[in-house]
Scaffold this motif. Structure first.
Motif, PDB file in Angstrom:
ATOM      1  N   LEU A 182       0.842  -1.195   0.000  1.00 33.95           N
ATOM      2  CA  LEU A 182       0.000   0.000   0.000  1.00 33.95           C
ATOM      3  C   LEU A 182       0.875   1.241   0.000  1.00 33.95           C
ATOM      4  CD1 LEU A 182      -2.831   1.339   0.308  1.00 33.95           C
ATOM      5  CD2 LEU A 182      -2.443   1.233   2.789  1.00 33.95           C
ATOM      6  N   LEU A 183       0.788   2.034  -1.060  1.00 36.31           N
ATOM      7  CA  LEU A 183       1.572   3.262  -1.131  1.00 36.31           C
ATOM      8  C   LEU A 183       0.892   4.339  -0.288  1.00 36.31           C
ATOM      9  CD1 LEU A 183       4.182   4.143  -2.559  1.00 36.31           C
ATOM     10  CD2 LEU A 183       2.767   5.238  -4.285  1.00 36.31           C
ATOM     11  N   THR A 184       1.655   4.906   0.667  1.00 37.49           N
ATOM     12  CA  THR A 184       1.111   5.913   1.583  1.00 37.49           C
ATOM     13  C   THR A 184       1.828   7.253   1.396  1.00 37.49           C
ATOM     14  OG1 THR A 184       2.669   5.308   3.351  1.00 37.49           O
ATOM     15  CG2 THR A 184       0.565   4.127   3.293  1.00 37.49           C
ATOM     16  N   PHE A 209      -1.742  -2.495  -4.248  1.00 33.88           N
ATOM     17  CA  PHE A 209      -3.128  -2.022  -4.271  1.00 33.88           C
ATOM     18  C   PHE A 209      -3.298  -0.930  -5.333  1.00 33.88           C
ATOM     19  CE2 PHE A 209      -3.136  -3.615   0.168  1.00 33.88           C
ATOM     20  CZ  PHE A 209      -4.273  -4.401   0.106  1.00 33.88           C
ATOM     21  N   ASN A 210      -4.459  -0.937  -5.985  1.00 33.68           N
ATOM     22  CA  ASN A 210      -4.786   0.149  -6.907  1.00 33.68           C
ATOM     23  C   ASN A 210      -4.969   1.458  -6.132  1.00 33.68           C
ATOM     24  OD1 ASN A 210      -4.835  -1.511  -9.214  1.00 33.68           O
ATOM     25  ND2 ASN A 210      -6.908  -2.203  -8.720  1.00 33.68           N
ATOM     26  N   THR A 211      -5.502   1.336  -4.928  1.00 35.61           N
ATOM     27  CA  THR A 211      -5.701   2.508  -4.068  1.00 35.61           C
ATOM     28  C   THR A 211      -4.364   3.003  -3.534  1.00 35.61           C
ATOM     29  OG1 THR A 211      -7.835   1.616  -3.354  1.00 35.61           O
ATOM     30  CG2 THR A 211      -6.882   3.364  -2.011  1.00 35.61           C
ATOM     31  N   VAL A 212      -4.164   4.304  -3.554  1.00 38.97           N
ATOM     32  CA  VAL A 212      -3.015   4.913  -2.881  1.00 38.97           C
ATOM     33  C   VAL A 212      -3.561   5.884  -1.832  1.00 38.97           C
ATOM     34  CG1 VAL A 212      -1.477   4.691  -4.869  1.00 38.97           C
ATOM     35  CG2 VAL A 212      -2.799   6.792  -4.565  1.00 38.97           C
ATOM     36  N   ILE A 213      -2.802   6.028  -0.733  1.00 37.78           N
ATOM     37  CA  ILE A 213      -3.223   6.927   0.338  1.00 37.78           C
ATOM     38  C   ILE A 213      -2.484   8.253   0.174  1.00 37.78           C
ATOM     39  CG2 ILE A 213      -3.436   7.251   2.824  1.00 37.78           C
ATOM     40  CD1 ILE A 213      -5.040   4.859   1.673  1.00 37.78           C
ATOM     41  N   PRO A 214      -3.200   9.337  -0.053  1.00 32.16           N
ATOM     42  CA  PRO A 214      -2.540  10.614  -0.339  1.00 32.16           C
ATOM     43  C   PRO A 214      -1.946  11.249   0.916  1.00 32.16           C
ATOM     44  CG  PRO A 214      -4.897  10.942  -0.188  1.00 32.16           C
ATOM     45  CD  PRO A 214      -4.672   9.462  -0.057  1.00 32.16           C
ATOM     46  N   GLY A 238      -8.333  11.935   2.322  1.00 27.32           N
ATOM     47  CA  GLY A 238      -7.791  10.904   3.201  1.00 27.32           C
ATOM     48  C   GLY A 238      -8.846   9.887   3.594  1.00 27.32           C
ATOM     49  N   ALA A 239     -10.052  10.365   3.876  1.00 26.02           N
ATOM     50  CA  ALA A 239     -11.148   9.467   4.255  1.00 26.02           C
ATOM     51  C   ALA A 239     -11.621   8.642   3.066  1.00 26.02           C
ATOM     52  CB  ALA A 239     -12.305  10.271   4.839  1.00 26.02           C
ATOM     53  N   THR A 240     -11.834   9.312   1.930  1.00 21.89           N
ATOM     54  CA  THR A 240     -12.370   8.594   0.764  1.00 21.89           C
ATOM     55  C   THR A 240     -11.375   7.557   0.236  1.00 21.89           C
ATOM     56  OG1 THR A 240     -11.621  10.394  -0.700  1.00 21.89           O
ATOM     57  CG2 THR A 240     -13.901  10.467   0.087  1.00 21.89           C
ATOM     58  N   SER A 241     -10.078   7.824   0.374  1.00 19.73           N
ATOM     59  CA  SER A 241      -9.085   6.845  -0.090  1.00 19.73           C
ATOM     60  C   SER A 241      -9.109   5.589   0.778  1.00 19.73           C
ATOM     61  CB  SER A 241      -7.680   7.458  -0.113  1.00 19.73           C
ATOM     62  OG  SER A 241      -7.249   7.798   1.194  1.00 19.73           O
ATOM     63  N   HIS A 242      -9.337   5.743   2.081  1.00 21.29           N
ATOM     64  CA  HIS A 242      -9.407   4.564   2.952  1.00 21.29           C
ATOM     65  C   HIS A 242     -10.699   3.775   2.713  1.00 21.29           C
ATOM     66  CE1 HIS A 242      -6.058   6.487   5.221  1.00 21.29           C
ATOM     67  NE2 HIS A 242      -5.733   5.227   5.421  1.00 21.29           N
ATOM     68  N   ALA A 246     -10.873  -0.091   1.566  1.00 22.63           N
ATOM     69  CA  ALA A 246     -11.752  -1.084   2.180  1.00 22.63           C
ATOM     70  C   ALA A 246     -12.576  -1.806   1.121  1.00 22.63           C
ATOM     71  CB  ALA A 246     -12.672  -0.411   3.205  1.00 22.63           C
ATOM     72  N   HIS A 247     -13.126  -1.036   0.170  1.00 19.90           N
ATOM     73  CA  HIS A 247     -13.905  -1.649  -0.920  1.00 19.90           C
ATOM     74  C   HIS A 247     -13.030  -2.576  -1.759  1.00 19.90           C
ATOM     75  CE1 HIS A 247     -17.814   0.136  -0.469  1.00 19.90           C
ATOM     76  NE2 HIS A 247     -17.329   1.381  -0.459  1.00 19.90           N
ATOM     77  N   GLU A 248     -11.777  -2.181  -1.986  1.00 20.58           N
ATOM     78  CA  GLU A 248     -10.871  -3.009  -2.784  1.00 20.58           C
ATOM     79  C   GLU A 248     -10.607  -4.347  -2.093  1.00 20.58           C
ATOM     80  OE1 GLU A 248      -6.515  -2.713  -5.063  1.00 20.58           O
ATOM     81  OE2 GLU A 248      -7.370  -0.918  -4.116  1.00 20.58           O
ATOM     82  N   ILE A 249     -10.392  -4.311  -0.782  1.00 20.25           N
ATOM     83  CA  ILE A 249     -10.141  -5.540  -0.017  1.00 20.25           C
ATOM     84  C   ILE A 249     -11.384  -6.419   0.023  1.00 20.25           C
ATOM     85  CG2 ILE A 249      -9.670  -6.435   2.306  1.00 20.25           C
ATOM     86  CD1 ILE A 249      -7.778  -3.993   2.654  1.00 20.25           C
ATOM     87  N   ILE A 250     -12.536  -5.811   0.320  1.00 16.85           N
ATOM     88  CA  ILE A 250     -13.789  -6.576   0.378  1.00 16.85           C
ATOM     89  C   ILE A 250     -14.094  -7.194  -0.988  1.00 16.85           C
ATOM     90  CG2 ILE A 250     -16.291  -6.411   0.697  1.00 16.85           C
ATOM     91  CD1 ILE A 250     -15.672  -4.109   2.729  1.00 16.85           C
ATOM     92  N   GLY A 251     -13.890  -6.419  -2.045  1.00 15.62           N
ATOM     93  CA  GLY A 251     -14.134  -6.911  -3.403  1.00 15.62           C
ATOM     94  C   GLY A 251     -13.248  -8.085  -3.760  1.00 15.62           C
TER      95      GLY A 251
END
Length: 266
Positions: A182-184, A209-214, A238-242, A246-251
């Motif tokens: 996870l890139l943070t 992860f496709n998601t990155v934390i800004p 910050g909130a929407t990225s987390h 979560a959606h990426e992991i659940i998916g």
């Protein structure tokens, strides 16, 4: 049965605790039942949720060292769907006290047996070391998330962690897998940040992860208010990225379970 995810990297300052708190809260916001375990003597995941030492009669320390029941040590966070097994500074002594204990690497595994079916996800915030408590966390976990800071020394030390994971897979937990890198603290304006992401993708492919934390000021501010960023400012990046993480992991898990079910039918 709950999925146990350890969040680990022996390099400090990469966002382990921030990820642990905010991913746990994001999973809960997505309707999951979540237990966050603070396995770091610094106890920042505990204080980051507004919980003080005096609020807890028992912690993970008692569960590991004194065989105190985990169920009795879990406390409510005030956030729907999110419980906490907290920590405090005395956990720093647990490493030494566990050394003489029989099956010392599996103490956490055994402790979590009574509660793992009560949650969809159990998130373990590991300390920035590869000591005995982190080994316990990786032995108990189904998978591990490795936060990587978007900076020059990002990949430094990852090989050591991967080697530890290989050893644990070989000797203690054959089913342990890497949930993802996870890139943070990512700033898309910086060429270096984009280069780090491409380098990670080049090394680890779909394990990133496709998601990155800004890099986001709201993420930094939230712990001082004793709440995850999803509560502190639900609409910030910050909130929407987390939530996206979560959606990426659940998916992924739904896809994996569907594939497993299909395979069984065949």
């Amino acid at each position: 049965m709950g999925k146990i995810i350890a969040i680990a990297n022996q390099k400090g300052g990469v966002g382990k605790t921030t990820t642990s708190i905010n991913l746990s809260a994001a999973l809960a916001a997505c309707g999951q039942h979540v237990l966050l375990i603070d396995a770091d003597p610094q106890a920042n995941a505990t204080s980051g949720l507004g919980i003080e030492a005096k609020d807890m009669s028992s912690t993970i320390y008692e569960c590991l060292v004194d065989d105190y029941p985990v169920q009795s040590a879990i406390i409510d966070t005030g956030i729907d769907g999110l419980k906490l097994l907290g920590s405090r500074i005395d956990l720093v002594g647990a490493e030494l006290e566990l050394v003489e204990k029989q099956g010392r690497e599996r103490v956490m595994t055994n402790a979590l047996q009574e509660v793992k079916d009560d949650y969809d996800y159990i998130i373990i915030d590991c300390s920035p070391s590869l000591g005995l408590i982190t080994v316990n966390a990786l032995t108990a976990a189904n998978s591990v998330i490795i936060p990587v800071q978007a900076e020059y020394f990002a990949l430094e030390g990852i090989s050591k962690l991967l080697n530890t994971i290989r050893i644990i897979k070989a000797k203690l937990n054959a089913s342990l897998r890497i949930e993802g890198f996870l890139l943070t603290m990512y700033d898309a304006r910086l060429r270096l940040a984009n280069e780090i992401y491409e380098e990670l993708k080049g090394h680890f492919g779909n394990m990133v992860f496709n998601t990155v934390i800004p890099r986001n000021i709201r993420i930094s501010e939230a712990p001082s208010h004793g709440m995850p960023v999803t509560q502190y400012d639900p609409t910030c990046r910050g909130a929407t990225s987390h939530i996206q993480l979560a959606h990426e992991i659940i998916g992924r898990d739904k896809s994996s379970n569907k594939h497993a079910t299909t395979t069984k039918k065949q």
